[in-house]
Design a protein around this motif. Structure first.
Motif, PDB file in Angstrom:
ATOM      1  N   LEU A 140      64.317  41.082  22.647  1.00  0.00           N
ATOM      2  CA  LEU A 140      65.664  41.636  22.753  1.00  0.00           C
ATOM      3  C   LEU A 140      66.698  40.521  22.843  1.00  0.00           C
ATOM      4  CD1 LEU A 140      65.137  44.617  25.235  1.00  0.00           C
ATOM      5  CD2 LEU A 140      65.808  44.783  22.827  1.00  0.00           C
ATOM      6  N   SER A 141      66.389  39.477  23.578  1.00  0.00           N
ATOM      7  CA  SER A 141      67.301  38.346  23.699  1.00  0.00           C
ATOM      8  C   SER A 141      67.532  37.686  22.346  1.00  0.00           C
ATOM      9  CB  SER A 141      66.745  37.327  24.697  1.00  0.00           C
ATOM     10  OG  SER A 141      67.606  36.211  24.807  1.00  0.00           O
ATOM     11  N   GLU A 142      66.472  37.529  21.579  1.00  0.00           N
ATOM     12  CA  GLU A 142      66.592  36.929  20.247  1.00  0.00           C
ATOM     13  C   GLU A 142      67.470  37.770  19.324  1.00  0.00           C
ATOM     14  OE1 GLU A 142      62.080  34.962  20.268  1.00  0.00           O
ATOM     15  OE2 GLU A 142      62.540  36.703  19.023  1.00  0.00           O
ATOM     16  N   LEU A 143      67.428  39.077  19.490  1.00  0.00           N
ATOM     17  CA  LEU A 143      68.176  39.976  18.612  1.00  0.00           C
ATOM     18  C   LEU A 143      69.609  40.212  19.078  1.00  0.00           C
ATOM     19  CD1 LEU A 143      65.419  42.665  17.951  1.00  0.00           C
ATOM     20  CD2 LEU A 143      66.406  41.128  16.238  1.00  0.00           C
ATOM     21  N   THR A 144      69.840  40.186  20.386  1.00  0.00           N
ATOM     22  CA  THR A 144      71.150  40.588  20.907  1.00  0.00           C
ATOM     23  C   THR A 144      72.018  39.434  21.386  1.00  0.00           C
ATOM     24  OG1 THR A 144      70.364  40.872  23.187  1.00  0.00           O
ATOM     25  CG2 THR A 144      70.139  42.761  21.699  1.00  0.00           C
ATOM     26  N   GLY A 145      71.426  38.267  21.633  1.00  0.00           N
ATOM     27  CA  GLY A 145      72.199  37.151  22.166  1.00  0.00           C
ATOM     28  C   GLY A 145      72.391  37.217  23.664  1.00  0.00           C
ATOM     29  N   ILE A 146      71.825  38.212  24.330  1.00  0.00           N
ATOM     30  CA  ILE A 146      71.887  38.335  25.781  1.00  0.00           C
ATOM     31  C   ILE A 146      70.642  37.678  26.373  1.00  0.00           C
ATOM     32  CG2 ILE A 146      72.001  39.948  27.717  1.00  0.00           C
ATOM     33  CD1 ILE A 146      74.499  39.986  25.992  1.00  0.00           C
ATOM     34  N   SER A 147      70.780  36.971  27.490  1.00  0.00           N
ATOM     35  CA  SER A 147      69.643  36.253  28.059  1.00  0.00           C
ATOM     36  C   SER A 147      68.531  37.216  28.463  1.00  0.00           C
ATOM     37  CB  SER A 147      70.079  35.437  29.273  1.00  0.00           C
ATOM     38  OG  SER A 147      70.360  36.275  30.379  1.00  0.00           O
ATOM     39  N   ALA A 148      67.295  36.734  28.351  1.00  0.00           N
ATOM     40  CA  ALA A 148      66.149  37.553  28.739  1.00  0.00           C
ATOM     41  C   ALA A 148      66.214  37.902  30.227  1.00  0.00           C
ATOM     42  CB  ALA A 148      64.849  36.819  28.418  1.00  0.00           C
ATOM     43  N   GLU A 149      66.736  36.980  31.033  1.00  0.00           N
ATOM     44  CA  GLU A 149      66.855  37.243  32.467  1.00  0.00           C
ATOM     45  C   GLU A 149      67.788  38.423  32.734  1.00  0.00           C
ATOM     46  OE1 GLU A 149      68.252  34.948  36.586  1.00  0.00           O
ATOM     47  OE2 GLU A 149      68.611  34.041  34.629  1.00  0.00           O
ATOM     48  N   PHE A 150      68.939  38.445  32.063  1.00  0.00           N
ATOM     49  CA  PHE A 150      69.891  39.550  32.238  1.00  0.00           C
ATOM     50  C   PHE A 150      69.259  40.856  31.771  1.00  0.00           C
ATOM     51  CE2 PHE A 150      73.414  42.310  31.104  1.00  0.00           C
ATOM     52  CZ  PHE A 150      74.352  42.072  32.103  1.00  0.00           C
ATOM     53  N   ILE A 151      68.540  40.818  30.671  1.00  0.00           N
ATOM     54  CA  ILE A 151      67.886  42.021  30.135  1.00  0.00           C
ATOM     55  C   ILE A 151      66.831  42.544  31.103  1.00  0.00           C
ATOM     56  CG2 ILE A 151      66.366  42.857  28.297  1.00  0.00           C
ATOM     57  CD1 ILE A 151      67.919  40.929  26.421  1.00  0.00           C
ATOM     58  N   LEU A 152      66.062  41.642  31.713  1.00  0.00           N
ATOM     59  CA  LEU A 152      65.061  42.064  32.683  1.00  0.00           C
ATOM     60  C   LEU A 152      65.724  42.694  33.906  1.00  0.00           C
ATOM     61  CD1 LEU A 152      62.594  39.053  32.472  1.00  0.00           C
ATOM     62  CD2 LEU A 152      62.056  41.440  31.927  1.00  0.00           C
ATOM     63  N   ARG A 153      66.837  42.111  34.350  1.00  0.00           N
ATOM     64  CA  ARG A 153      67.543  42.676  35.500  1.00  0.00           C
ATOM     65  C   ARG A 153      68.137  44.043  35.179  1.00  0.00           C
ATOM     66  NH1 ARG A 153      70.352  37.590  36.233  1.00  0.00           N
ATOM     67  NH2 ARG A 153      72.155  38.680  35.566  1.00  0.00           N
ATOM     68  N   ASN A 202      66.580  46.278  33.471  1.00  0.00           N
ATOM     69  CA  ASN A 202      65.439  47.159  33.155  1.00  0.00           C
ATOM     70  C   ASN A 202      65.317  47.416  31.662  1.00  0.00           C
ATOM     71  OD1 ASN A 202      64.588  47.511  35.877  1.00  0.00           O
ATOM     72  ND2 ASN A 202      66.217  49.022  36.179  1.00  0.00           N
ATOM     73  N   LEU A 203      65.583  46.372  30.875  1.00  0.00           N
ATOM     74  CA  LEU A 203      65.440  46.386  29.416  1.00  0.00           C
ATOM     75  C   LEU A 203      66.478  47.274  28.731  1.00  0.00           C
ATOM     76  CD1 LEU A 203      61.535  46.605  29.029  1.00  0.00           C
ATOM     77  CD2 LEU A 203      62.964  44.561  29.279  1.00  0.00           C
ATOM     78  N   ARG A 204      67.491  47.727  29.482  1.00  0.00           N
ATOM     79  CA  ARG A 204      68.519  48.598  28.916  1.00  0.00           C
ATOM     80  C   ARG A 204      69.898  48.011  29.222  1.00  0.00           C
ATOM     81  NH1 ARG A 204      66.355  54.138  28.880  1.00  0.00           N
ATOM     82  NH2 ARG A 204      64.295  54.145  29.832  1.00  0.00           N
ATOM     83  N   VAL A 205      70.450  47.268  28.286  1.00  0.00           N
ATOM     84  CA  VAL A 205      71.789  46.721  28.460  1.00  0.00           C
ATOM     85  C   VAL A 205      72.768  47.720  27.852  1.00  0.00           C
ATOM     86  CG1 VAL A 205      73.359  44.804  27.968  1.00  0.00           C
ATOM     87  CG2 VAL A 205      70.916  44.369  28.363  1.00  0.00           C
ATOM     88  N   ASN A 206      73.449  48.480  28.705  1.00  0.00           N
ATOM     89  CA  ASN A 206      74.347  49.487  28.143  1.00  0.00           C
ATOM     90  C   ASN A 206      75.558  48.815  27.510  1.00  0.00           C
ATOM     91  OD1 ASN A 206      76.521  49.181  30.059  1.00  0.00           O
ATOM     92  ND2 ASN A 206      75.361  50.403  31.522  1.00  0.00           N
ATOM     93  N   LEU A 207      76.298  49.576  26.735  1.00  0.00           N
ATOM     94  CA  LEU A 207      77.358  48.968  25.928  1.00  0.00           C
ATOM     95  C   LEU A 207      78.448  48.353  26.794  1.00  0.00           C
ATOM     96  CD1 LEU A 207      80.255  50.760  25.437  1.00  0.00           C
ATOM     97  CD2 LEU A 207      78.558  52.397  24.644  1.00  0.00           C
ATOM     98  N   TRP A 208      78.727  48.926  27.980  1.00  0.00           N
ATOM     99  CA  TRP A 208      79.781  48.390  28.833  1.00  0.00           C
ATOM    100  C   TRP A 208      79.413  47.008  29.345  1.00  0.00           C
ATOM    101  CZ3 TRP A 208      83.598  51.154  27.588  1.00  0.00           C
ATOM    102  CH2 TRP A 208      83.447  52.520  27.347  1.00  0.00           C
ATOM    103  N   ARG A 209      78.140  46.786  29.657  1.00  0.00           N
ATOM    104  CA  ARG A 209      77.698  45.453  30.050  1.00  0.00           C
ATOM    105  C   ARG A 209      77.654  44.514  28.850  1.00  0.00           C
ATOM    106  NH1 ARG A 209      72.768  46.844  34.345  1.00  0.00           N
ATOM    107  NH2 ARG A 209      74.134  47.329  36.120  1.00  0.00           N
ATOM    108  N   TYR A 210      77.261  45.041  27.718  1.00  0.00           N
ATOM    109  CA  TYR A 210      77.134  44.174  26.541  1.00  0.00           C
ATOM    110  C   TYR A 210      78.482  43.591  26.125  1.00  0.00           C
ATOM    111  CZ  TYR A 210      75.706  42.414  22.007  1.00  0.00           C
ATOM    112  OH  TYR A 210      75.452  41.580  20.945  1.00  0.00           O
ATOM    113  N   VAL A 211      79.528  44.420  26.093  1.00  0.00           N
ATOM    114  CA  VAL A 211      80.830  43.928  25.626  1.00  0.00           C
ATOM    115  C   VAL A 211      81.382  42.850  26.549  1.00  0.00           C
ATOM    116  CG1 VAL A 211      81.397  46.062  24.416  1.00  0.00           C
ATOM    117  CG2 VAL A 211      82.097  45.793  26.812  1.00  0.00           C
ATOM    118  N   LYS A 212      80.942  42.827  27.812  1.00  0.00           N
ATOM    119  CA  LYS A 212      81.382  41.807  28.757  1.00  0.00           C
ATOM    120  C   LYS A 212      80.467  40.583  28.740  1.00  0.00           C
ATOM    121  CE  LYS A 212      83.952  40.462  32.349  1.00  0.00           C
ATOM    122  NZ  LYS A 212      85.422  40.317  32.301  1.00  0.00           N
ATOM    123  N   GLU A 213      79.184  40.805  28.564  1.00  0.00           N
ATOM    124  CA  GLU A 213      78.201  39.743  28.748  1.00  0.00           C
ATOM    125  C   GLU A 213      78.065  38.820  27.543  1.00  0.00           C
ATOM    126  OE1 GLU A 213      75.308  37.502  30.756  1.00  0.00           O
ATOM    127  OE2 GLU A 213      76.740  39.008  31.476  1.00  0.00           O
TER     128      GLU A 213
END
Length: 498
Positions: free
Chosen positions: A296-309, A311-322
């Protein structure tokens, strides 16, 4: 009559006085010309309101629907010329965006790239207009734009999915009858929530007046709200958003590759490994969670640590900020190519959606000036481009599938029923890669789960563009959508629309 405040009366008081006046039909007619391609096209513009009444014996006015209609002058017969009704969504938005930015004979053109500057613009002839092949009617829903509810009537009676569809369906019926267009191909064109309205209107028209429309156009579609839903046990949103996350990360240079390859990899991962992992939930092993997070990190540009925190679901509101947090930037929800700046970088989500705010002012200014100066509209109060507060007031509908009722707002099965009743009904889906409001992938998956018979499935065309929610704000995509729309309109009833 000017709509600005005077020394004797405030703008609010002016609006209240206007709302107290009895409703009456209005129409202002002007004649114009526009060049599309190499062809100079003369047309008539009618702007006004049609008053709709109740069904009682002593009929009383209920609501006046505001519209702007453009009709080409040199067409000897309207029999094979499509009549397209267009509306935006919200719910609670007037049809300001489609009217000022897309396929009408005039549109707002920016001096530079609107992603960076929307302050310099001009209203010009629109070479991408559809007026060469179809007549166009831009419609404002009740309580938006210049549409008005009758004095003494409760506006909330129109603030619901089915009530809204009924009143718009009644307007379509009345307009077709008054303009003697019963033999023309009828097309419903909705954007955003307007793509929920369009299937409901098609269904209403079939069942109440018995009018079977020929085409439904869905721009930035969300016929099933589950496609953007995150929550316990809800996987559709996370799966559906993933390809748009990947496209966004690629656009901003957070990941590398080319768009077709990245999109294909994201879709494959979403439908296979990711959807299964989400379904397993806590049954995933630690090693599986790590593997999914890394990919997911490779595809989205979000760190694997953030994705794990998360629960593998980065909702859109977090994504637009992160995504661009380290650059002190946010990305837009409606169009992730846009970037914004917050007061700090520590928040959970952005403070403002730049992709919504930036195009608002030019459209509002342009429409107010254009209707009055060019089309002769005499407004009785200011434009309400966005009025209804949907979460507080809007009444959604329950959906029924195979005899089971669910609280989920979903109208895809309504469209399927309309298509099954009408073998000639064709549907065109237009989606942007950079749209997180109505992402392209769940919009397409919705059709995949309708299980249409092959002869009905052939009537559905799906298209994608390198743009966001308002696809037409990207000039190359506007040109391509016009070409795709011309092809679609020309295919109705198997005749040439010109």
């Amino acid at each position: 009559m000017p709509d600005t405040a005077t020394s004797e009366m405030t703008a609010s008081e002016t609006g209240k006085a206007a709302d107290a006046k009895p409703l009456a039909d209005q129409q202002f007619t002007t004649r114009h010309a526009v060049t599309i391609g190499t062809e100079r096209i003369e047309y008539t513009a009618n702007v006004g309101r049609i008053v709709l009444h109740d069904d009682e014996e002593h009929s009383t006015p209920k609501v006046a629907i505001f519209y702007t209609a453009y009709v080409r002058d040199d067409v000897p017969s309207k029999r094979d010329r499509p009549l397209v009704f267009l509306w935006n969504g919200g719910p609670g938005s007037s049809t300001i965006w489609l009217h000022m930015y897309s396929y009408g004979p005039r549109r707002v053109v920016f001096d530079g790239d609107p992603l960076f500057d929307t302050s310099r613009w001009e209203l010009r002839e629109n070479e991408h207009s559809l007026l060469d092949v179809a007549d166009l009617v831009f419609v404002d829903a009740p309580s938006t734009g210049f549409s008005r509810v009758a004095p003494g009537e409760d506006p909330a009676q129109f603030h619901g999915a089915e009530a809204d569809a009924a009143v718009i369906g009644d307007f379509v019926t009345e307009f077709v009858a008054r303009e003697k267009r019963g033999d023309s191909p009828i097309v419903l064109f909705g954007e955003s929530y307007g793509t929920i309205r369009a299937p409901l209107v098609a269904d209403y028209l079939q069942q109440v007046p018995g009018l079977f429309v020929d085409g439904v156009i869905l721009l930035s579609s969300l016929m099933d709200v589950a496609g953007t839903t995150f929550g316990v046990g809800v996987n559709y949103g996370a799966v559906g958003q993933l390809p748009s996350y990947a496209a966004t990360a690629l656009y901003h240079g957070v990941i590398s590759g080319d768009l077709p390859t990245v999109i294909a990899e994201a879709e494959d991962f979403a439908l296979n490994d990711y959807s299964v992992a989400l379904l397993k939930g806590s049954r995933l092993t630690g090693a599986e969670r790590e593997r999914i997070a890394r990919r997911l990190s490779e595809l989205t540009g979000i760190s694997a640590e953030f994705i794990l925190r998360s629960n593998l679901r980065v909702n859109l509101w977090r994504y637009v900020k992160e995504l661009l947090r380290d650059r002190h930037r946010t990305v837009g929800r409606l169009d992730t190519r846009w970037t914004g700046i917050d007061s700090d970088t520590a928040g959970e989500t952005f403070e403002d959606d730049a992709s919504y705010s930036a195009p608002t002012d030019p459209a509002t200014r342009a429409l107010n000036q254009y209707l009055r100066a060019d089309l002769g509209w005499e407004a009785d109060r200011p434009l309400l481009y966005r009025h209804i507060r949907p979460r507080e007031q809007w009444k959604h509908r329950e959906s029924e599938q195979m005899g089971i009722w669910t609280p989920q707002l979903e109208v895809a099965t309504v469209l399927r029923a309309a298509m099954n009743r009408s073998p000639h009904l064709k549907v065109l889906l237009l989606s942007g890669y950079y749209d997180l409001g109505t992402p392209y992938f769940p919009a397409e998956l919705t059709f995949d789960h309708l299980h249409l018979e092959p002869e009905r499935a052939r009537n559905v065309t799906k298209t994608r563009y390198e743009s966001g929610h308002m696809i037409y704000l990207h000039e190359p995509s506007l040109a391509q959508t016009r070409a795709d729309l011309v092809g679609f309109l020309s295919s109705l009833r198997g005749v040439d629309a010109a």
